[in-house]
Motif scaffolding. Structure first.
Motif, PDB file in Angstrom:
ATOM      1  N   GLU A 174      -3.795   7.064   6.994  1.00 28.42           N
ATOM      2  CA  GLU A 174      -4.464   7.764   5.906  1.00 28.42           C
ATOM      3  C   GLU A 174      -5.684   8.545   6.388  1.00 28.42           C
ATOM      4  O   GLU A 174      -6.374   8.126   7.310  1.00 28.42           O
ATOM      5  CB  GLU A 174      -4.895   6.686   4.906  1.00 28.42           C
ATOM      6  CG  GLU A 174      -5.286   7.181   3.578  1.00 28.42           C
ATOM      7  CD  GLU A 174      -5.530   6.015   2.612  1.00 28.42           C
ATOM      8  OE1 GLU A 174      -4.562   5.484   2.060  1.00 28.42           O
ATOM      9  OE2 GLU A 174      -6.694   5.656   2.432  1.00 28.42           O
ATOM     10  N   GLU A 175      -5.934   9.617   5.706  1.00 33.43           N
ATOM     11  CA  GLU A 175      -7.132  10.428   5.928  1.00 33.43           C
ATOM     12  C   GLU A 175      -8.378   9.596   5.566  1.00 33.43           C
ATOM     13  O   GLU A 175      -8.375   8.864   4.584  1.00 33.43           O
ATOM     14  CB  GLU A 175      -7.001  11.642   5.002  1.00 33.43           C
ATOM     15  CG  GLU A 175      -8.225  12.443   4.730  1.00 33.43           C
ATOM     16  CD  GLU A 175      -8.125  13.226   3.396  1.00 33.43           C
ATOM     17  OE1 GLU A 175      -8.944  14.131   3.221  1.00 33.43           O
ATOM     18  OE2 GLU A 175      -7.252  12.925   2.562  1.00 33.43           O
ATOM     19  N   PHE A 176      -9.421   9.700   6.363  1.00 34.89           N
ATOM     20  CA  PHE A 176     -10.671   8.978   6.093  1.00 34.89           C
ATOM     21  C   PHE A 176     -11.501   9.775   5.090  1.00 34.89           C
ATOM     22  O   PHE A 176     -11.748  10.966   5.270  1.00 34.89           O
ATOM     23  CB  PHE A 176     -11.460   8.801   7.395  1.00 34.89           C
ATOM     24  CG  PHE A 176     -12.764   8.087   7.227  1.00 34.89           C
ATOM     25  CD1 PHE A 176     -12.813   6.703   7.185  1.00 34.89           C
ATOM     26  CD2 PHE A 176     -13.958   8.802   7.103  1.00 34.89           C
ATOM     27  CE1 PHE A 176     -14.020   6.031   7.015  1.00 34.89           C
ATOM     28  CE2 PHE A 176     -15.169   8.140   6.926  1.00 34.89           C
ATOM     29  CZ  PHE A 176     -15.196   6.755   6.888  1.00 34.89           C
TER      30      PHE A 176
ATOM     31  N   ALA B 275      -6.453   9.633  -0.903  1.00 36.99           N
ATOM     32  CA  ALA B 275      -6.434  10.267   0.417  1.00 36.99           C
ATOM     33  C   ALA B 275      -5.003  10.635   0.800  1.00 36.99           C
ATOM     34  O   ALA B 275      -4.064   9.916   0.462  1.00 36.99           O
ATOM     35  CB  ALA B 275      -7.006   9.290   1.447  1.00 36.99           C
TER      36      ALA B 275
ATOM     37  N   GLY C 133      -7.294  -9.296   3.483  1.00 33.15           N
ATOM     38  CA  GLY C 133      -8.442  -8.399   3.609  1.00 33.15           C
ATOM     39  C   GLY C 133      -8.671  -7.853   5.020  1.00 33.15           C
ATOM     40  O   GLY C 133      -9.657  -7.176   5.277  1.00 33.15           O
TER      41      GLY C 133
ATOM     42  N   GLU D 242     -18.487   4.056  -2.294  1.00 32.08           N
ATOM     43  CA  GLU D 242     -17.442   3.306  -2.993  1.00 32.08           C
ATOM     44  C   GLU D 242     -17.994   2.585  -4.210  1.00 32.08           C
ATOM     45  O   GLU D 242     -19.146   2.182  -4.234  1.00 32.08           O
ATOM     46  CB  GLU D 242     -16.833   2.277  -2.049  1.00 32.08           C
ATOM     47  CG  GLU D 242     -15.986   2.911  -0.967  1.00 32.08           C
ATOM     48  CD  GLU D 242     -15.442   1.873  -0.009  1.00 32.08           C
ATOM     49  OE1 GLU D 242     -14.684   0.999  -0.455  1.00 32.08           O
ATOM     50  OE2 GLU D 242     -15.794   1.935   1.182  1.00 32.08           O
TER      51      GLU D 242
ATOM     52  N   ILE E  62      -9.135   4.436  -3.431  1.00 32.99           N
ATOM     53  CA  ILE E  62      -8.974   3.873  -2.089  1.00 32.99           C
ATOM     54  C   ILE E  62      -7.868   2.822  -2.138  1.00 32.99           C
ATOM     55  O   ILE E  62      -7.038   2.722  -1.253  1.00 32.99           O
ATOM     56  CB  ILE E  62     -10.292   3.208  -1.615  1.00 32.99           C
ATOM     57  CG1 ILE E  62     -11.375   4.247  -1.356  1.00 32.99           C
ATOM     58  CG2 ILE E  62     -10.059   2.313  -0.422  1.00 32.99           C
ATOM     59  CD1 ILE E  62     -11.409   4.820   0.039  1.00 32.99           C
ATOM     60  N   GLU E  63      -7.880   2.035  -3.191  1.00 27.08           N
ATOM     61  CA  GLU E  63      -6.850   1.001  -3.321  1.00 27.08           C
ATOM     62  C   GLU E  63      -6.788   0.494  -4.754  1.00 27.08           C
ATOM     63  O   GLU E  63      -7.746   0.607  -5.512  1.00 27.08           O
ATOM     64  CB  GLU E  63      -7.165  -0.187  -2.397  1.00 27.08           C
ATOM     65  CG  GLU E  63      -8.512  -0.804  -2.736  1.00 27.08           C
ATOM     66  CD  GLU E  63      -8.785  -2.134  -2.057  1.00 27.08           C
ATOM     67  OE1 GLU E  63      -7.871  -2.696  -1.449  1.00 27.08           O
ATOM     68  OE2 GLU E  63      -9.921  -2.607  -2.153  1.00 27.08           O
TER      69      GLU E  63
ATOM     70  N   LYS F 180      -3.420   1.224   7.626  1.00 27.58           N
ATOM     71  CA  LYS F 180      -3.306   0.125   6.667  1.00 27.58           C
ATOM     72  C   LYS F 180      -1.968  -0.576   6.801  1.00 27.58           C
ATOM     73  O   LYS F 180      -0.926   0.075   6.659  1.00 27.58           O
ATOM     74  CB  LYS F 180      -3.436   0.658   5.225  1.00 27.58           C
ATOM     75  CG  LYS F 180      -4.777   1.318   4.950  1.00 27.58           C
ATOM     76  CD  LYS F 180      -4.928   1.736   3.492  1.00 27.58           C
ATOM     77  CE  LYS F 180      -6.357   2.194   3.240  1.00 27.58           C
ATOM     78  NZ  LYS F 180      -6.618   2.572   1.853  1.00 27.58           N
TER      79      LYS F 180
ATOM     80  N   VAL G 168      -7.500   6.188   9.249  1.00 33.67           N
ATOM     81  CA  VAL G 168      -7.406   4.854   8.639  1.00 33.67           C
ATOM     82  C   VAL G 168      -5.974   4.329   8.754  1.00 33.67           C
ATOM     83  O   VAL G 168      -5.032   5.025   8.366  1.00 33.67           O
ATOM     84  CB  VAL G 168      -7.812   4.915   7.142  1.00 33.67           C
ATOM     85  CG1 VAL G 168      -7.827   3.521   6.528  1.00 33.67           C
ATOM     86  CG2 VAL G 168      -9.179   5.593   6.974  1.00 33.67           C
TER      87      VAL G 168
ATOM     88  N   LYS H  48       0.842  -1.204   0.000  1.00 34.41           N
ATOM     89  CA  LYS H  48       0.000   0.000   0.000  1.00 34.41           C
ATOM     90  C   LYS H  48       0.873   1.248   0.000  1.00 34.41           C
ATOM     91  O   LYS H  48       0.513   2.262  -0.602  1.00 34.41           O
ATOM     92  CB  LYS H  48      -0.941  -0.022   1.198  1.00 34.41           C
ATOM     93  CG  LYS H  48      -1.890  -1.231   1.144  1.00 34.41           C
ATOM     94  CD  LYS H  48      -3.152  -1.024   1.925  1.00 34.41           C
ATOM     95  CE  LYS H  48      -3.965  -2.286   2.079  1.00 34.41           C
ATOM     96  NZ  LYS H  48      -4.796  -2.646   0.941  1.00 34.41           N
TER      97      LYS H  48
ATOM     98  N   ILE I 284     -10.217   1.125  10.542  1.00 36.13           N
ATOM     99  CA  ILE I 284     -10.702   2.500  10.646  1.00 36.13           C
ATOM    100  C   ILE I 284     -10.921   2.791  12.133  1.00 36.13           C
ATOM    101  O   ILE I 284     -11.747   2.146  12.774  1.00 36.13           O
ATOM    102  CB  ILE I 284     -11.991   2.666   9.814  1.00 36.13           C
ATOM    103  CG1 ILE I 284     -11.627   2.443   8.327  1.00 36.13           C
ATOM    104  CG2 ILE I 284     -12.620   4.053  10.028  1.00 36.13           C
ATOM    105  CD1 ILE I 284     -12.789   2.223   7.412  1.00 36.13           C
TER     106      ILE I 284
END
Ligand code: AMP
Ligand code: GLY
Length: 428
Positions: free
Chosen positions: A194-196, A126, A160, A201, A291-292, A153, A151, A111, A165
């Motif tokens: 990371e910023e939420f 983000a 998964g 989505e 997001i990813e 990660k 967030v 990531k 969060i």
């Protein structure tokens, strides 16, 4: 390009059953093997008991069975470098592997790498910082003044479960320390903070040959176990395609700001990529953000995307491997496809396996894709995982497709069965 192919598909989930179903429907598929597959994929081809991460076993099978093409379903073999393994050997090099090189799979495998890639190519995502054990203290003080929620990660693959969060600073600091302390093994030795982002989505898929790309139907998946998106995250409880709020204007933004710079970024960085890219996107006030990235198709999205794809998948893959995707035009079924996942009682926590599944013969008007299923010693189809069966239906709209999926979700039965009855409802 009319030669028939002997194909090996790696993987065992609902995604692989949907891909297997699509491949086996092609007049260009001479023979399909699925490794290891599930009780459903055996209706599309021959299951072979090989672990997709055991590259020497895959190699042996490919050579002994004169395989012409290897299609990789899940991320793990890609992140471990199956494409490179084939490239490195003279006798395997000629056999195309549909999926990115290890250098391309890092888009999902790290990531932190993908955030830097997006920064380099000015792709909206983000804002974030990354930390390791060496910068643990700095990370904690950064977290303590971060807006909430925040967030976290784990950098690497974590089945998964690597995204958390956090709603309080206390929780964030605790999770952060646990991640760096080895909660996810090596995957968490680097943490992205990371910023939420608040929004809706959706999932966008392209097939690329590294130069050209083709956009496949978009989808929305439902990750939470409970209705109205309550409760813990799962591997996916259902999906819908197309997604009504992804209109022309949104598509244009997605293509210009996200897809194109991603493909040209890969190319500029000389990263070999012949396979799917899954863009996990979020719409925030009308603007798309990443997001990813994933280096494979989504699950359960594939269970609605494959049915809507009208092109011959063998030909698409062949063009993908040869770098000739530019000559392809994607054709899609205009109808709506929905899928509803039947899961084992207790999932995503502990659940029992080996429950006999009944009612397949009474399904009318839906397609059934298997995920966690197996055949027991008595020859019965039984549950073997948390997510068991995806029931996919077409309709003129979400309401009519979902009605069919739910009707057949009722008909297929096993002890402890659970499914969400509100898939697609938020889009009406
Ligand atoms: P992943 O495991 O990467 O698929 O992430 C799991 C989920 O976490 C995503 O599908 C989002 O729902 C959520 N998520 C990840 N990053 C963010 C973010 N920056 N803002 C809001 N939600 C996020
Ligand atoms: N549906 C989300 C995923 O496949 O990761």
């Amino acid at each position: 390009m009319s030669q028939q192919k002997r194909i090996l598909l790696l993987g065992s989930g609902g995604r692989e059953h949907a891909i297997a179903w699509k491949l086996s429907g092609s007049s260009r598929c001479e023979k399909l093997f699925i490794a290891p597959g599930n009780a459903g994929t055996s209706a599309c081809g021959e299951n072979v008991a090989i672990n997709p991460n055991d590259f020497p076993a895959v190699e042996k099978f490919v050579l002994e069975n004169r395989i012409d093409m290897v299609v990789v379903g899940p991320e793990e073999p890609l992140v471990r470098g199956i494409w490179d393994y084939f490239q490195e050997k003279e006798h395997l090099k000629v056999i195309p592997v549909i999926g990115p090189s290890k250098a391309g799979a890092v888009m999902e495998g790290s990531k932190a790498w993908s955030k830097l890639f997006m920064q380099r190519h000015d792709i909206p995502t983000a804002s974030y910082r990354e930390f390791t054990t060496d910068t643990l203290r700095e990370g904690i003080s950064y977290l303590k003044q971060h807006t909430l929620p925040v967030v976290l990660k784990a950098d690497g693959l974590a089945a998964g479960k690597g995204v958390i969060i956090c709603k309080s600073h206390k929780e964030a600091v605790k999770e952060f320390q646990e991640m760096l302390g080895g909660k996810f093994g090596d995957s968490g030795s680097r943490v992205v903070v990371e910023e939420f982002l608040t929004g809706i989505e959706f999932s966008v898929f392209v097939l690329t040959d590294g130069k050209n790309y083709k956009i496949l139907p978009e989808a929305k998946d439902y990750k939470r176990i409970g209705e109205k998106d309550k409760g813990p995250n799962t591997g996916g409880m259902g999906a819908v395609s197309p997604v009504p709020f992804v209109d022309e204007v949104m598509w244009q933004k997605v293509e210009e700001r996200i897809i194109r710079p991603t493909i040209s970024g890969l190319r500029k960085e000389k990263i070999i990529y012949n396979g799917f890219i899954f863009f996990g996107l979020i719409e925030v006030n009308g603007e798309p953000f990443v997001i990813e990235y994933n280096c494979r198709m989504g699950d359960p999205e594939t269970e609605v995307v494959m049915p809507r794809l009208k092109n011959d998948l063998v030909t698409l893959f062949e063009n993908c491997a040869k770098g000739t995707l530019g000559r392809v035009k994607i054709r899609t079924d205009k109808r709506t496809a929905t899928t509803v996942f039947l899961v084992s009682g207790g999932y995503p926590g502990d659940y029992q396996k080996g429950k006999v599944i009944s009612g397949f013969d009474q399904v009318k008007g839906s397609m059934v894709f298997h995920a966690g299923t197996a055949v027991n010693a008595a020859g019965e189809t039984v549950t073997s995982g948390g997510r068991v069966i995806a029931v996919t239906s077409f309709g003129k709209d979400i309401t009519s497709a979902i009605r069919k999926s739910k009707r057949n979700a009722k008909v297929i039965d096993f002890e402890g069965k659970y499914y969400r009855r509100d898939i697609g409802k938020d889009l009406l």
